[in-house]
Design an enzyme around this catalytic site. Structure first.
Site, PDB file in Angstrom:
ATOM      1  N   VAL A  82       0.858  -1.186   0.000  1.00  0.00           N
ATOM      2  CA  VAL A  82       0.000   0.000   0.000  1.00  0.00           C
ATOM      3  C   VAL A  82       0.893   1.234   0.000  1.00  0.00           C
ATOM      4  CG1 VAL A  82      -1.672   1.326   1.340  1.00  0.00           C
ATOM      5  CG2 VAL A  82      -1.838  -1.176   1.261  1.00  0.00           C
ATOM      6  N   VAL A  84       1.165   5.627  -1.550  1.00  0.00           N
ATOM      7  CA  VAL A  84       0.704   6.752  -2.371  1.00  0.00           C
ATOM      8  C   VAL A  84       1.919   7.625  -2.665  1.00  0.00           C
ATOM      9  CG1 VAL A  84      -0.738   8.840  -2.354  1.00  0.00           C
ATOM     10  CG2 VAL A  84      -1.665   6.676  -1.516  1.00  0.00           C
ATOM     11  N   ARG A  90      -2.447  12.734   1.310  1.00  0.00           N
ATOM     12  CA  ARG A  90      -3.431  13.513   2.087  1.00  0.00           C
ATOM     13  C   ARG A  90      -4.443  14.216   1.203  1.00  0.00           C
ATOM     14  NH1 ARG A  90      -0.503  10.685   4.148  1.00  0.00           N
ATOM     15  NH2 ARG A  90       0.726  11.006   6.046  1.00  0.00           N
ATOM     16  N   ARG A  91      -4.860  13.546   0.161  1.00  0.00           N
ATOM     17  CA  ARG A  91      -5.961  14.078  -0.640  1.00  0.00           C
ATOM     18  C   ARG A  91      -6.919  12.956  -1.036  1.00  0.00           C
ATOM     19  NH1 ARG A  91      -2.242  16.885  -5.045  1.00  0.00           N
ATOM     20  NH2 ARG A  91      -0.914  17.110  -3.214  1.00  0.00           N
ATOM     21  N   LEU A  94      -5.513   7.055  -0.736  1.00  0.00           N
ATOM     22  CA  LEU A  94      -5.614   5.778  -0.014  1.00  0.00           C
ATOM     23  C   LEU A  94      -7.082   5.457   0.277  1.00  0.00           C
ATOM     24  CD1 LEU A  94      -4.441   3.329   1.403  1.00  0.00           C
ATOM     25  CD2 LEU A  94      -4.237   4.695   3.479  1.00  0.00           C
ATOM     26  N   GLU A 119       2.400   2.299  10.043  1.00  0.00           N
ATOM     27  CA  GLU A 119       2.159   3.284  11.107  1.00  0.00           C
ATOM     28  C   GLU A 119       0.810   2.984  11.750  1.00  0.00           C
ATOM     29  OE1 GLU A 119       3.752   7.564  10.490  1.00  0.00           O
ATOM     30  OE2 GLU A 119       2.826   6.959   8.605  1.00  0.00           O
ATOM     31  N   TYR A 123      -4.864   2.966   9.499  1.00  0.00           N
ATOM     32  CA  TYR A 123      -5.927   2.071   9.047  1.00  0.00           C
ATOM     33  C   TYR A 123      -7.193   2.019   9.904  1.00  0.00           C
ATOM     34  CZ  TYR A 123      -2.493   0.498   5.674  1.00  0.00           C
ATOM     35  OH  TYR A 123      -1.587   0.455   4.644  1.00  0.00           O
ATOM     36  N   PHE A 399       3.713 -10.196   5.543  1.00  0.00           N
ATOM     37  CA  PHE A 399       3.459 -10.023   4.121  1.00  0.00           C
ATOM     38  C   PHE A 399       3.330  -8.549   3.815  1.00  0.00           C
ATOM     39  CE2 PHE A 399      -0.419 -10.966   6.456  1.00  0.00           C
ATOM     40  CZ  PHE A 399      -1.269  -9.918   6.104  1.00  0.00           C
TER      41      PHE A 399
HETATM   42  C1  LIG Z   1      -0.133   5.889   4.322  1.00  0.00           C
HETATM   43  C2  LIG Z   1      -0.460   6.465   2.956  1.00  0.00           C
HETATM   44  C3  LIG Z   1      -0.736   5.286   2.012  1.00  0.00           C
HETATM   45  C4  LIG Z   1      -1.707   7.333   3.095  1.00  0.00           C
HETATM   46  O1  LIG Z   1      -2.130   7.757   1.808  1.00  0.00           O
HETATM   47  P1  LIG Z   1      -2.992   9.095   1.599  1.00  0.00           P
HETATM   48  O2  LIG Z   1      -3.475   9.068   0.190  1.00  0.00           O
HETATM   49  O3  LIG Z   1      -2.244  10.255   2.088  1.00  0.00           O
HETATM   50  O4  LIG Z   1      -4.230   8.836   2.571  1.00  0.00           O
HETATM   51  P2  LIG Z   1      -5.616   9.608   2.536  1.00  0.00           P
HETATM   52  O5  LIG Z   1      -5.414  10.974   1.959  1.00  0.00           O
HETATM   53  O6  LIG Z   1      -6.660   8.766   1.896  1.00  0.00           O
HETATM   54  O7  LIG Z   1      -5.869   9.720   4.088  1.00  0.00           O
HETATM   55  C5  LIG Z   1      -7.113   9.570   4.678  1.00  0.00           C
HETATM   56  C6  LIG Z   1      -7.015  10.113   6.076  1.00  0.00           C
HETATM   57  O8  LIG Z   1      -6.011   9.425   6.801  1.00  0.00           O
HETATM   58  C7  LIG Z   1      -5.034  10.332   7.303  1.00  0.00           C
HETATM   59  N1  LIG Z   1      -3.732   9.681   7.149  1.00  0.00           N
HETATM   60  C8  LIG Z   1      -3.338   8.959   6.091  1.00  0.00           C
HETATM   61  N2  LIG Z   1      -2.080   8.527   6.274  1.00  0.00           N
HETATM   62  C9  LIG Z   1      -1.692   9.002   7.471  1.00  0.00           C
HETATM   63  C10 LIG Z   1      -0.499   8.885   8.203  1.00  0.00           C
HETATM   64  N3  LIG Z   1       0.547   8.182   7.705  1.00  0.00           N
HETATM   65  N4  LIG Z   1      -0.426   9.503   9.392  1.00  0.00           N
HETATM   66  C11 LIG Z   1      -1.495  10.201   9.859  1.00  0.00           C
HETATM   67  N5  LIG Z   1      -2.662  10.338   9.207  1.00  0.00           N
HETATM   68  C12 LIG Z   1      -2.753   9.742   8.023  1.00  0.00           C
HETATM   69  C13 LIG Z   1      -5.150  11.546   6.428  1.00  0.00           C
HETATM   70  O9  LIG Z   1      -4.696  12.690   7.074  1.00  0.00           O
HETATM   71  C14 LIG Z   1      -6.624  11.592   6.141  1.00  0.00           C
HETATM   72  O10 LIG Z   1      -7.302  12.158   7.252  1.00  0.00           O
HETATM   73  P3  LIG Z   1      -8.584  13.073   7.064  1.00  0.00           P
HETATM   74  O11 LIG Z   1      -9.606  12.206   6.361  1.00  0.00           O
HETATM   75  O12 LIG Z   1      -8.951  13.412   8.469  1.00  0.00           O
HETATM   76  O13 LIG Z   1      -8.131  14.213   6.229  1.00  0.00           O
HETATM   77  C15 LIG Z   1       0.697   7.326   2.386  1.00  0.00           C
HETATM   78  O14 LIG Z   1       0.942   8.360   3.290  1.00  0.00           O
HETATM   79  C16 LIG Z   1       1.965   6.546   2.134  1.00  0.00           C
HETATM   80  O15 LIG Z   1       2.180   6.039   1.042  1.00  0.00           O
HETATM   81  N6  LIG Z   1       2.862   6.474   3.153  1.00  0.00           N
HETATM   82  C17 LIG Z   1       4.148   5.829   3.016  1.00  0.00           C
HETATM   83  C18 LIG Z   1       4.045   4.336   2.734  1.00  0.00           C
HETATM   84  C19 LIG Z   1       3.256   3.622   3.793  1.00  0.00           C
HETATM   85  O16 LIG Z   1       3.411   3.824   4.981  1.00  0.00           O
HETATM   86  N7  LIG Z   1       2.366   2.715   3.316  1.00  0.00           N
HETATM   87  C20 LIG Z   1       1.539   1.895   4.170  1.00  0.00           C
HETATM   88  C21 LIG Z   1       2.169   0.564   4.256  1.00  0.00           C
HETATM   89  S1  LIG Z   1       1.311  -0.463   5.438  1.00  0.00           S
END
Ligand SMILES: CC(C)(COP(=O)(O)OP(=O)(O)OC[C@H]1O[C@@H](n2cnc3c(N)ncnc32)[C@H](O)[C@@H]1OP(=O)(O)O)[C@@H](O)C(=O)NCCC(=O)NCCS
Length: 399
Positions: A82, A84, A90-91, A94, A119, A123, A399
């Site tokens: 997973v 982005v 943050r738009r 995910l 983190e 989720y 995984f």
């Molecule tokens: C984690 C990740 C996939 C989130 O993607 P994203 O497109 O920014 O997520 P979204 O915009 O759909 O977020 C939805 C909500 O979750 C929050 N959120 C998402 N990721 C977050 C994070 N890492 N820490 C805190 N809040 C987070 C957003 O602020 C948002 O909150 P809101 O609805 O109150 O505004 C992205 O930050 C990423 O790729 N991180 C690095 C790789 C990683 O950790 N992947 C997960 C592997 S398990």
């Protein structure tokens, strides 16, 4: 939410998606050689991509099944890769991927999903909860002595790297998945594990334990020899067993390995009684406790009915803002689970229900933290018994 669409990736787009995921985790992209080494690790038609119109996010899954309280199993989607793109976070990307994934799972009749989270904050909003936790331990190998009543165990034989790689799948598959939360290992997992052990800088060995009925456990480990004055460490990579004789026998072996000062293991089941093997339990220290398996009940009604319960009836009111069709009241008892209009004893959100589901948390502890609302102490006591399991949940597969 910005303008993007989510769709299944074509197979020729999967490398770009893997690179995107790796960059999101600050890991280097794969070389051609590495990419071809893991060509067998991707289940077809399970990778989603978000496009704006460039690829800006991805999420994968593969088919598995999970052991439930009571010993039954149910199909499970194991979610991984997973990520982005760093300039598109943050738009809502995910959020869009999660929604599309749940729709896909529902369409294929998969009632639950599991993942390991990078983190702890990501989720919960999607209804995943910490269903299983795990501990990392360290043992002082020179001081730890086995208590006299610890089983002697059976016969140990050592496998080298090539035999480990060849025999791993059959070794794992032959053992019962004895804890709620343990998942079946899809053939798509093994190429990644093979790549990891081939890249290890010290030899990878597997000790196989045989009891009267044949193979009943194995442990895979490496030893890092220390320079003069520092401590040499035996690091356990995986440890699976079918019962107490293999558990004790493998630990006896591990503590007998030469040129080792300390033995460490990460992500062991919380209630695994390692320290009770030794005359002084303090020679085993718990380094940390972490979340391990995050569970999502995609189809709450089906999942609630699939596990067993103990004790008296409890009615729960579930609120599921992300998958609204799951919201409602459910009557749980030894006879199973069904939707009801009876008044609720407990109110939970979907993520908290996932924490209760495998027996990893007590309802009364979740209530103390404000995660469960109950009509009173009596309802919590019934819920503690109802959801409680004989052993702690544990996924046991990364995984
Ligand atoms: C984690 C990740 C996939 C989130 O993607 P994203 O497109 O920014 O997520 P979204 O915009 O759909 O977020 C939805 C909500 O979750 C929050 N959120 C998402 N990721 C977050 C994070 N890492 N820490 C805190 N809040 C987070 C957003 O602020 C948002 O909150 P809101 O609805 O109150 O505004 C992205 O930050 C990423 O790729 N991180 C690095 C790789 C990683 O950790 N992947 C997960 C592997 S398990």
């Amino acid at each position: 939410m910005s303008d993007f669409s989510v769709r299944l990736l074509r197979s020729d787009e999967e490398r770009a998606a893997t690179d995107l995921f790796r960059r999101a985790l600050h890991v280097k992209e794969m070389t051609d050689e590495e990419w071809s080494a893991i060509s067998g690790s991707r289940q077809p038609s399970r990778a989603l991509g978000a496009f704006d119109p460039e690829l800006i996010g991805t999420a994968r899954s593969f088919d598995s099944e999970v052991t439930l309280p009571g010993g039954g199993t149910t199909p499970l989607a194991a979610v991984s890769l997973v990520g982005v793109r760093g300039d598109r976070t943050r738009r809502g990307v995910l959020t869009g991927l999660m929604r599309a994934q749940f729709e896909d799972f529902a369409a294929r009749g998969v009632p639950a999903a599991m993942l390991h989270a990078s983190e702890g904050t990501i989720y919960g909003r999607f209804g995943y909860g910490i269903a299983a936790r795990a501990k990392s331990i360290e043992i002082d190998r020179h001081r730890a002595r086995f208590r006299p009543e610890v089983p002697v165990g059976g016969e140990i034989s050592l496998l080298d790297l090539e035999s480990t790689i060849e025999q791993w799948p059959s070794l794992f598959d032959a053992l019962p998945r004895i804890r709620p939360g343990m998942i079946a290992r899809s053939p798509y997992l093994w190429p990644g594990y093979e790549r990891e052990v081939r890249r290890a800088t010290t030899p990878v060995a597997t000790a196989v334990h045989r009891g009267p009925d044949g193979v009943d456990g194995y442990v895979t480990y490496t030893v890092e020899r220390a320079k003069f004055g520092a401590q040499s460490e035996l690091k356990i990579q995986s440890f699976h067993h079918a019962g107490s004789a293999a558990f004790a026998g493998l630990w006896r072996y591990l503590l007998s390995v030469d040129l080792v000062d300390r033995v460490t293991a990460e992500k062991r089941p919380l209630d695994e009684p390692i320290e009770l093997l030794f005359t002084d339990p303090r020679h085993v220290t718990v380094q940390n406790i972490q979340d391990e398996g995050w569970l999502r009940l995609v189809d709450v009604a089906t999942m609630l009915d699939a596990r067993t319960y103990r004790g008296e009836v409890v009615v729960i009111e579930v609120t599921d803002p992300f998958l609204e069709h799951n919201s409602g009241r459910y009557r749980l008892s030894g006879d199973g689970a069904a939707r009801t209009t009876e008044p609720a004893d407990l109110e939970v959100r979907a993520d908290t229900l996932s924490m209760l589901y495998l027996g990893g948390w007590r309802a009364s502890d979740l209530a103390a933290a404000g995660r469960v609302r109950a009509t009173g102490e009596a309802a919590l006591e019934r819920a503690d018994l109802l959801f409680g399991t004989r052993v702690n949940p544990w996924c046991g597969t990364f995984f």
